[in-house]
Every structure is written in C-alpha cells, then in structure tokens.
Design a protein around this motif. Sequence first.
Motif, PDB file in Angstrom:
ATOM      1  N   GLN A 272      11.071  -4.403   2.980  1.00 25.99           N
ATOM      2  CA  GLN A 272      10.605  -3.413   3.960  1.00 25.99           C
ATOM      3  C   GLN A 272      10.616  -4.060   5.338  1.00 25.99           C
ATOM      4  OE1 GLN A 272       7.239  -1.028   2.838  1.00 25.99           O
ATOM      5  NE2 GLN A 272       6.862  -0.412   4.957  1.00 25.99           N
ATOM      6  N   ASN A 275      10.891   0.583   9.591  1.00 27.81           N
ATOM      7  CA  ASN A 275      11.172   1.895   9.009  1.00 27.81           C
ATOM      8  C   ASN A 275      12.487   1.938   8.225  1.00 27.81           C
ATOM      9  OD1 ASN A 275      12.802   1.626  11.135  1.00 27.81           O
ATOM     10  ND2 ASN A 275      12.222   3.534  12.162  1.00 27.81           N
TER      11      ASN A 275
ATOM     12  N   LEU B  21       9.154   5.754   4.192  1.00 25.36           N
ATOM     13  CA  LEU B  21       8.837   5.209   5.510  1.00 25.36           C
ATOM     14  C   LEU B  21       8.799   6.272   6.603  1.00 25.36           C
ATOM     15  CD1 LEU B  21      11.044   2.003   5.171  1.00 25.36           C
ATOM     16  CD2 LEU B  21       8.604   2.232   4.712  1.00 25.36           C
ATOM     17  N   ILE B  49       3.842   0.070   9.170  1.00 26.29           N
ATOM     18  CA  ILE B  49       5.302  -0.074   9.252  1.00 26.29           C
ATOM     19  C   ILE B  49       5.675  -1.118  10.307  1.00 26.29           C
ATOM     20  CG2 ILE B  49       7.371   1.183  10.021  1.00 26.29           C
ATOM     21  CD1 ILE B  49       6.305   3.531   8.320  1.00 26.29           C
TER      22      ILE B  49
END
Lengths: 401, 228
Positions: A272, A275, B21, B49
Amino acid sequence: MVFMNTKFTTGIAKGENSFEVGKTAAKQALSKMNEKINLSIVFSSSKYNYKEVIKGVREVTNNAPLIGCSTSGEFTEERTEKNSVAVALISSDSCKFFLGINSGLTEDPLGCFQDLNKKIIMQEDIEKFPNKSALIICDGLTHKGEEIATSANMTFDTEIFGGMAGDDMKVRETCVFMNDDSKTDAVVACKILSKSRIVFEVKHGHTPISPLLKITKASENILYTINNEPAWEVWKRYCKDDVKKTNGLDLDKTDSLMDVGTTLAVYELGIQAGNKYIIRWPLPSFNIFEDNKINFDTTISEGTRIRIMKSTKENQIKSAKEAVEKAISQIGKENVAGIIIFDCALRSMILKQDFLKAVKEINDVANVPLIGFEGYGEISMKIGDVSGFHNTTTVAILIPK
Amino acid sequence: MEKESVNIIDNVLEKHLKGDLEAKIDIEDINEEHKNMCEKLNSVLEYEIECTKSAFEKECTFRKIFLQIGNLCNQILKGNLSKRMNILTIPFEMKNMGINLNTVFETLQKDIEILHKSESDLKIAISVFGFVLSKISKGDLSVKVDLNEISEEYETIGEDINSMILSIRKHIEDLQNRELELEKSKISTKYFKDYSEKILEFADDWGIGEVLKSVMKDWEKEHSYTSY
C-alpha cells in the motif's frame, strides 16, 4: 504540432532454425515498410539461439540498431505465441534512438547504470526533440527489480519504462540483446529523444483480500514473517477459502509446490503506497511447507504495509485494456504509430487461454501495430514517481507518429 | 444518528478496512448535524492513506541511499576511491550522515594516496641508493646520490651516503698520499744509509771509523733509530 513521421511494423515467426526464424519475423515486418529502419526490437523465446536470431534479423534490416531480450511468450497485433520470435521495426524522423548495453547488474545496479550512461553518447537537440525518455530491458533473474528501476531513474534522470526478460518460465537464465551482442545479468537501454512525448501507462488488476498487514521479518528478497507469524501461514489464512471455492484445492492439505506456486501467482502481495497498490510476485521457497518462507523477485523491506491481493481473469483482461486506453486518451489514437507492451509472465499463467483475449482486447482498443512479450517484471517510472518496479502488470508504451 | 447515515459510514469504513483506497464518505448523503463529524472521519481515512504513502516514499528514499552506499563500497573494492554520495538525493534528516560518509571516503582516499606516494617514494629511494651502493661496492667512487631524484624524506639518507662517499674518497686519497710519502722516505733512508756507509769507509781510512760508529750508535739509541 504533431509530426506524422514514425512508422512501426511487426512480424512474428516460429520454427526450428534460430537464424531463419529471426529472418522470417524481420522480413514480415519489413514487408510493411519501405523506409530506412532506425530501430528493431526483438523478443525471442528461450528456445532459440539468441545470437543466431539477432543475426537473422540484422541481415534483413541491414544491420539497423537492435534491442531485445529473451521472453516467456511473445505477441504482435496479429497473434499471440509461445516459442516464437517477435520483431518490431521502427522508422522515424521524429524519434532518435541511442543504445547501450552493460552487465554486472546484480552486484551493483547503480554502478551498472552509471557505466551504461557513460557509454550512451546522445546528441541532444532540445529545439527539435524536446522530449527525453528511456526504454530499458533487464535480466529477469536478478531479484533486484526495484533497485534496478530506482538506479535507472537516478542515473538517467528521465521517465523510464520497460521490463525484465523471461525464459519461458524455466527461471534459469535470461538475456538482453543489443545489436550483435547478447548478455546475461545485464541491462540494455534505449534513450529516446522525441518530438512528441512518449506516453506510457501501467495498470494491474489486483484487489485486496486481507486487512492491512505488516512485514515483520524479511531479508533481501525473502519474506519470513507477517505480523510476527510465519509468512505462508498468514497467506493461507486469507486465501484458502477462496482457493477452495475457486478450484477445490485445500491449501492446508496440499504438499505440492506447484499448487502453492499457482496459488501465489493469483494471490499476490500488494504494497500500500498511498492511494495505490504496487504488486509483487510471491514465489514459494523450496521448503515452504517447513520454513513458511516466500521469495520475491525484488527486495522486500521490513515494516512495509501490505495486503494480500487477488486477481481475477476478468480484472487482468480489463486492466491491460485500461492501461492502453488511458495512454491513448492522452495523445489520440490517430497519433499512435505503434505500441510496445511489457506484460508479466504471471498474467498468462492466471489468464491461461484467456491471455489471447487480453491481447485481442488491447488490439481492439488500439487498432495499431503492437509488439509485446511476457517477462519477469515491468518497469514504469514517471517524473515524480518514487517506485518503478511492478509485477503482474501491463506497461503500455505508445510510440507516437 | 439516523440509520441511513450510520449505514453509509459503516459501509465506507468496511470498504476502507478491506483495502478500498478510494472509499470516502459522501458528505452530501449525510444529514446536516453529522456532516462535520463525517468530514473529520474522511480526514482520518485520508491521513491513513497519506501515512502509507509517506512510509513507502521513505522506503524508496532509503533504497536510493543504500544503492549509493552499495555502489560506493563496490567502487572501493575495485580501488576507485573518487566516488561520493550525492547529498542532493538524501533527505534533510540524513544529510549529516551523507556528509560524514563523504568525509570518511575523502579521508580514506587521501590516506591511501599518501600511502601510495610513500610506497612509490620508497621504491625510488631504494632503487637510487641501491644503484649508488652497488657502484661503490665495485670501487666506483665517482657516483653520488642525485637528491633531485628522491623525495624529501629520504634526502638525509642520500646526503649521508654522499658524505660517506666523500669521506671514503678522502681517506683513500690520504692513504695514497701517505703511501707516496713512505715511498719517498724509503728512498731517502736508503740514500742516507748508503751515504753513511761511504762516510764510515772514509772515516776508517782516516782512522776514526770506530769513534764515528760509537757516536752513531749513541745517536741511534737516543733517537730509537732502526738501522737498515
């Protein structure tokens, strides 16, 4: 202003005689153009003697500059093959190509690129050719994919795209080519000066199936623990139900390395990074049932936040198409001379017969000549990107007219 | 809170936890009194994030640094000490480390250059001294150490060798002179002896030979003169 001065043609052939196969593929491509060739791109199955293949191609192209690599599957707009040689010929007065090759990639990736950069003498002409980019093709078995992409980016100081060579999934030796030379543990680079920007896009078709996890023990390209638990145990926990449902395989009972390898090809690792997810291809260690270790083809860092991902056939087909669509939307189909696709060998493992469909979908969207191959990693690094190595991903590079 | 709003929030949080996300609460769908809270929730989601992005960027930055360190070490192993870390690529909080590392490499390079020079100077000095001493051992004392050929630290030895040559040369010259003088003195003594014998013969003829011999013996005793 758009210059309509680039021609891109392709050919694909297979057979027993390496020299003749190279020659035939090149002849097919040459039959579609009359101009002087500025660059030939060769993707050759590991079945062939590479030196003979490129000798055959160069005989047809009158020794035009050549780059290429060994592959795990080849395709053009005409067809998708295994054990073949695909050739693209580019004739252009709106792009200039400068080639270089260097070995010693595993020992010192940055040093290898720095030496390569010194070898490539480029006559810049900012007025006429304001856009700079670099196509790089590397050995596919260095296990240093991210280091390679970062080194290329640090050295060339430009947008980079390309991929890692393959060897028909033998995972023994991969090669890159430049002109008459073929080398292993090496990189071949083609710096491009162009009137229009070379547009490229990258897309993967993976979605997360696990919560956010943390790599707690890893060394170089080997993953030991996730959230302080053995890596394979964690992996199994999140994918076993889905695997059982999809193909009836019980991961708790299997002792087949092949079963684990096939599973990991579908349930990959997603880092991750804000985004977006960056995909890494997990490979079982030879003793995975005892040591629970998972290997990767690039360095894996402790502390990285990851999710276990899944990719369906539908998503794989869709993502490749979307990569091409997104790229085309930036310059318009009418301005595209041809497309180079760097695809992951794993995608064809996931897609199996549907891989043909994926290529066909790309072809339908673009409807221009295209060449591609399946390799062991993809590279795409735009200005501002901090990472550039990808797995199970499609990188589509549009060569403008 | 209205059930509809709760469902929307729950749905978004669920999606976010599963790794979507893009998951974000659409404020328009939330009733007025909870809009503010949902905006804060969206900020929390965005923050998470951002955190993963920042962590990944840090990892990439570290990779750049390690690649450079790896490259530097590799070059050192190959004997190239001229490479340095590119400080511009190092984040602010680690710049000092980069600068210090460069200083270490610089010092190492200088030290090794000094060592190489010392080694080379020593080789030249040994070769020059060896040549001169070999000539001397063969009896050639016309040679001397050319002080321009050797480095400063070996000049004293060179000068000492040159002094030694001059000194040997002088001693030899002295010895040669003494030898000459001795030869001369030998000749004079023989002449004196011959002459004395003649005088004694004359003295015998005159009948004073014995007296003269006795005088001569006394003189000889007095001056420890060795007769020939």
